[in-house]
Design a protein around this motif. Sequence first.
Motif, PDB file in Angstrom:
ATOM      1  N   TRP A   1      -1.482  -0.446   4.397  1.00 14.01           N
ATOM      2  CA  TRP A   1      -0.973   0.797   4.972  1.00 14.01           C
ATOM      3  C   TRP A   1      -1.386   0.811   6.434  1.00 14.01           C
ATOM      4  O   TRP A   1      -2.547   0.499   6.754  1.00 14.01           O
ATOM      5  CB  TRP A   1      -1.577   2.010   4.275  1.00 14.01           C
ATOM      6  CG  TRP A   1      -1.058   2.220   2.882  1.00 14.01           C
ATOM      7  CD1 TRP A   1      -0.083   1.504   2.231  1.00 14.01           C
ATOM      8  CD2 TRP A   1      -1.503   3.224   1.962  1.00 14.01           C
ATOM      9  NE1 TRP A   1       0.101   2.002   0.962  1.00 14.01           N
ATOM     10  CE2 TRP A   1      -0.754   3.060   0.771  1.00 14.01           C
ATOM     11  CE3 TRP A   1      -2.446   4.240   2.018  1.00 14.01           C
ATOM     12  CZ2 TRP A   1      -0.922   3.878  -0.352  1.00 14.01           C
ATOM     13  CZ3 TRP A   1      -2.626   5.054   0.912  1.00 14.01           C
ATOM     14  CH2 TRP A   1      -1.865   4.880  -0.257  1.00 14.01           C
TER      15      TRP A   1
ATOM     16  N   ALA B   1       3.847   9.251   5.765  1.00 16.72           N
ATOM     17  CA  ALA B   1       5.061   8.675   5.183  1.00 16.72           C
ATOM     18  C   ALA B   1       4.679   7.560   4.212  1.00 16.72           C
ATOM     19  O   ALA B   1       5.384   6.560   4.059  1.00 16.72           O
ATOM     20  CB  ALA B   1       5.972   8.150   6.297  1.00 16.72           C
TER      21      ALA B   1
ATOM     22  N   PRO C   1       2.438  12.785   1.081  1.00 16.25           N
ATOM     23  CA  PRO C   1       3.607  12.179   1.746  1.00 16.25           C
ATOM     24  C   PRO C   1       4.725  13.204   1.955  1.00 16.25           C
ATOM     25  O   PRO C   1       4.943  14.085   1.118  1.00 16.25           O
ATOM     26  CB  PRO C   1       4.033  11.080   0.769  1.00 16.25           C
ATOM     27  CG  PRO C   1       2.749  10.696   0.078  1.00 16.25           C
ATOM     28  CD  PRO C   1       1.973  11.970  -0.055  1.00 16.25           C
TER      29      PRO C   1
ATOM     30  N   ARG D   1       2.448   4.512   7.108  1.00 18.61           N
ATOM     31  CA  ARG D   1       3.367   3.981   6.107  1.00 18.61           C
ATOM     32  C   ARG D   1       2.924   2.625   5.585  1.00 18.61           C
ATOM     33  O   ARG D   1       2.074   1.960   6.176  1.00 18.61           O
ATOM     34  CB  ARG D   1       4.796   3.943   6.630  1.00 18.61           C
ATOM     35  CG  ARG D   1       4.985   3.280   7.948  1.00 18.61           C
ATOM     36  CD  ARG D   1       6.487   3.223   8.310  1.00 18.61           C
ATOM     37  NE  ARG D   1       6.648   2.375   9.464  1.00 18.61           N
ATOM     38  CZ  ARG D   1       6.850   2.817  10.702  1.00 18.61           C
ATOM     39  NH1 ARG D   1       6.949   4.099  10.951  1.00 18.61           N
ATOM     40  NH2 ARG D   1       6.964   1.953  11.687  1.00 18.61           N
TER      41      ARG D   1
ATOM     42  N   GLU E   1       3.156   7.594  12.421  1.00 19.41           N
ATOM     43  CA  GLU E   1       3.525   7.682  11.023  1.00 19.41           C
ATOM     44  C   GLU E   1       2.708   6.706  10.195  1.00 19.41           C
ATOM     45  O   GLU E   1       2.681   5.513  10.489  1.00 19.41           O
ATOM     46  CB  GLU E   1       5.008   7.298  10.945  1.00 19.41           C
ATOM     47  CG  GLU E   1       5.748   7.887   9.811  1.00 19.41           C
ATOM     48  CD  GLU E   1       7.237   7.558   9.918  1.00 19.41           C
ATOM     49  OE1 GLU E   1       7.998   8.431  10.351  1.00 19.41           O
ATOM     50  OE2 GLU E   1       7.610   6.419   9.562  1.00 19.41           O
TER      51      GLU E   1
END
Length: 505
Positions: A68, A94, A142, A52, A50
């Motif tokens: 990130w 995400a 996203p 994020r 993921e």
Amino acid sequence: MLAAPKVPLINPTSLARFVDPLPIPSVARAAEQRADPANPGHTLPCYRIEMRACKVRLHRDIPTTPVWGYNGQFPGPSIEARRGEPLLVEWVNALPSQHFLPIDHTLHGAERDKPDVRAITHVHGARVPAKADGFPDDWYTPGHSVLYRYPNGQDAATLWYHDHAMGITRLNIYAGLFGAYIVRDAEEQALHLPSGDYDMPLILCDRLVAQDGQLYYPVSDDPHAPWVMQCLGNLVLCNGKVFPYLDVEPRRYRFRLINVANTRFFDLSLSHDQAMQQIASDQGLLPAPLERARIELYPAERADVVIDFAGFAGKSVQLRHESQGIVEFRVRAQSSRDMSALPATLRPVTRIDPAAAARERILTLNEIDDANGNAMQMLLDGKRWSDPITENPRQNSIETWSFVNLTGDAHPIHVHLVRFQVIDRRPFDLFAWNAHRKLEFTGPAVPPEPQELGWKDTVRADSGMVTRIAMRFDGEPGRYVWHCHFLEHEDNEMMRPFQVLPAHS
Ligand code: C2O
Ligand code: CU
Ligand code: CU
């Protein structure tokens, strides 16, 4: 001209050296077994990774830095693969809905009608079918994800994964979207090179870090066209830390050096005039270990090295970039028995005969001034991203590509899907080229350097030289890309699609 950052940048000489332990990226673990989309009735390990936003500490004395990261890690977790054992990755976006770095909407693919936050992951150096290669236009926003299947049908090598979204790749990678992807195989394992705890990636990049800990991405002083042609940091990071140290045993280690920087090339050496043994380049093992006092890595290039700390018990050795220590190895007094080996030969590399090429392509690297302003663009063979595809090799055919560099700088050129060999570099007459587009050589061909005699996927194309590579397009037909791996160039037209056509049947 560059605009000044709002918060002043950290002065690297003010930072305490070697106070943070070197982080070693965690190894990704498969979340589950899933049906193999290519093989009904079979299942494969599936990883869920993921992207994020997260906060990290680059150094004990720097305030936390928003970045990130894949799985919220910086660098992302290392993916470990074995030759011939496919795996699945669900790449989940995400990320937040706003970018924290400055987007240039005048760049192709980053227009105002595109969402700011877009991502698509590519495994650099992987031989994968086009649909899982992470084509730059296949970005998603996203809340979405893709499921990619990696066949891992290739020799052991240090690959890496990173974002490849059209027009903002330089920002997404700068934000932290990168990690190691390591392919192993039985043949390499039989060599008994240092392994396990004695084998790790050293992922190198640089960043501009302000005194408040924020990443600063440089912009020009023209607010309508903030793109800059290069991005060089004030701090060098190894595995996400500034000036880290690593406690090591007095024995052999294998380090996988990966340059994930936007523009910086690293000029690496060890203190005490200690040599490194280079055992692999981009696409895996060299024919034999190569003793190196210095290793230069352009963006996206890799070098695996064996360093023997046996003679340094109780001392420390620094890994340097230029003359500056960037990582300190602190060698303990004692070690467990070193059962590793450094064999005199590693893996044979059969040379491709350029005469066997079905096609020879002459491709220029050039710079132009943008028609509607003063910003500059870099082009491949004088073409833009949106121009029709011109490189269309046949599946399984051999081709040579000659990069005719008309610019004043070297560029690291990367071709997706294939591994290639460097044939030679040869100086040519720029005026003759400009006058009648003919190659007139002005000197003899220079053979590849010893560390370039293995398989590569990124090559330095020097200014004023024709750099020639040879490769066999043994992958699935489909659309891939080739580009300059200076990320600023790649985002500003120095990237082209190519199409592998089905083999003649
Ligand atoms: Cu590192 Cu197009 O890739
Ligand atoms: Cu790539
Ligand atoms: Cu370039």
